[in-house]
Design a protein around this motif. Sequence first.
Motif, mmCIF file in Angstrom:
data_model
loop_
_atom_site.group_PDB
_atom_site.id
_atom_site.type_symbol
_atom_site.label_atom_id
_atom_site.label_comp_id
_atom_site.label_asym_id
_atom_site.label_seq_id
_atom_site.Cartn_x
_atom_site.Cartn_y
_atom_site.Cartn_z
ATOM 1 N N HIS A 151 0.891 -1.168 0.000
ATOM 2 C CA HIS A 151 0.000 0.000 0.000
ATOM 3 C C HIS A 151 0.932 1.222 0.000
ATOM 4 O O HIS A 151 1.053 1.935 0.999
ATOM 5 N N ARG A 184 -0.814 -5.054 4.495
ATOM 6 C CA ARG A 184 -0.029 -4.506 3.375
ATOM 7 C C ARG A 184 0.579 -3.166 3.783
ATOM 8 O O ARG A 184 1.641 -2.779 3.305
ATOM 9 N N ARG A 239 -5.080 -2.173 12.483
ATOM 10 C CA ARG A 239 -6.371 -2.821 12.723
ATOM 11 C C ARG A 239 -6.187 -4.345 12.675
ATOM 12 O O ARG A 239 -5.371 -4.850 11.904
ATOM 13 N N GLN A 241 -7.136 -7.425 11.105
ATOM 14 C CA GLN A 241 -7.784 -7.656 9.799
ATOM 15 C C GLN A 241 -8.566 -8.974 9.853
ATOM 16 O O GLN A 241 -8.188 -9.958 9.205
ATOM 17 N N PRO A 279 -3.493 3.839 10.248
ATOM 18 C CA PRO A 279 -3.935 4.108 8.872
ATOM 19 C C PRO A 279 -5.456 4.208 8.736
ATOM 20 O O PRO A 279 -5.950 4.701 7.707
ATOM 21 N N GLY A 280 -6.188 3.761 9.772
ATOM 22 C CA GLY A 280 -7.637 3.718 9.692
ATOM 23 C C GLY A 280 -8.057 2.550 8.807
ATOM 24 O O GLY A 280 -7.251 2.065 8.021
HETATM 25 C C1 NCD Z 1 -5.817 0.046 5.202
HETATM 26 C C2 NCD Z 1 -5.986 -0.824 3.992
HETATM 27 O O1 NCD Z 1 -7.024 -0.843 3.345
HETATM 28 O O2 NCD Z 1 -4.994 -1.488 3.682
HETATM 29 N N1 NCD Z 1 -6.625 1.164 5.242
HETATM 30 C C3 NCD Z 1 -6.318 2.252 4.483
HETATM 31 O O3 NCD Z 1 -6.043 2.167 3.315
HETATM 32 N N2 NCD Z 1 -6.327 3.433 5.104
HETATM 33 C C4 NCD Z 1 -5.755 -0.687 6.468
HETATM 34 C C5 NCD Z 1 -6.933 -1.496 6.921
HETATM 35 O O4 NCD Z 1 -7.827 -1.859 6.181
HETATM 36 O O5 NCD Z 1 -6.916 -1.822 8.111
#
Ligand code: NCD
Length: 338
Positions: A151, A184, A239, A241, A279-280
């Motif tokens: 990411h 990621r 988070r 996952q 990162p949310g």
């Molecule tokens: C993340 C992702 O989608 O990889 N969120 C994001 O892009 N801000 C992290 C996640 O989903 O926990």
Amino acid sequence: MGPIAESPQIQLTENGQLRHFLTIEGLPASLLNEILDTADSFISMEQQSVKKVPLLRGKTVVNLFFEASTRTRTTFELAAKRLSADVINLNISTSATTKGESLLDTLKNLEAMASDMFIVRHASSGAPHFIAEQVTPDIAIINAGDGRHAHPTQAMLDMFTIRRHKGDFDRLKVAIVGDILHSRVARSQIQALNILGVPDIRVIGPKTLLPTDVESLGVKVYHRLVDGLADVDVVIMLRLQNERMQGALLPSQHEFYRLYGLTKDKLRYAHPDAIVMHPGPINRGVEIESEVADGAQSVILNQVSYGIAVRMAVMSMAMSGQTTQQQARALQNDEAAP
Ligand code: NCD
């Protein structure tokens, strides 16, 4: 999709300019710093009343999201609009592929509409790389998150946040906490922190949520939160996952929170000026206490704002790399002509 053959050179022009942004791996520190510096110039612009620049005027950017997203998709859209591009949002899960059209046919159609850039999010690792190889080289591909693989724009906005709040990278202690295995974001962050010269990078989590070879990525491993947090300048929470977990990797969320949740008390082990990032989307009471998420040390919402400037930087740099490459190809064709 087969294993990902990492070929970072596909991302760069012959002169080392960015033309796709697929992964942090293999990129030079100078390029990462150029992204951060370019983003800085857009931030100062944000503070003035003029928010738009014409760098992508007349260009068409397609947001191709095969997986749900709020922050990432919206900030990419805003970034493209602030660069004066025309933006199309395609939510593929509800469009042509559900009518049986193959991914390649959908891409060929978008190519026929003279798109200039695809922003791709996909549940399969390697999908943006595959797309970069399949479509015309005149379309820049930006990875907005692929499977557990990478990411890169998230990692760059995180580096931007760290640089803004903590200054130089070369003395920092950074801890990444929680579900590293499925993340990621963590993989890209670890690569970026290493390339930018952070001397002390730690991962903290239970064995079941760390990749087996995690030390080989250039990190120190801790299983006890308070040990890993000792004196760090930056705490990055992740988070859990759950959607990527197969089988029970944890006794319970309650147990995870007890051991790895960032509470005000645990945060005291970090440096008193440490910043808290995420990162949310955040899960309050699972990996982070509300008091910390909303507290004075939290920069979680700053990360979101910086994401726009960083994505503007990546998009404008990739577009100018594309242009250079097209000019080089045109020159070669001229020379080849009788
Ligand atoms: C993340 C992702 O989608 O990889 N969120 C994001 O892009 N801000 C992290 C996640 O989903 O926990």
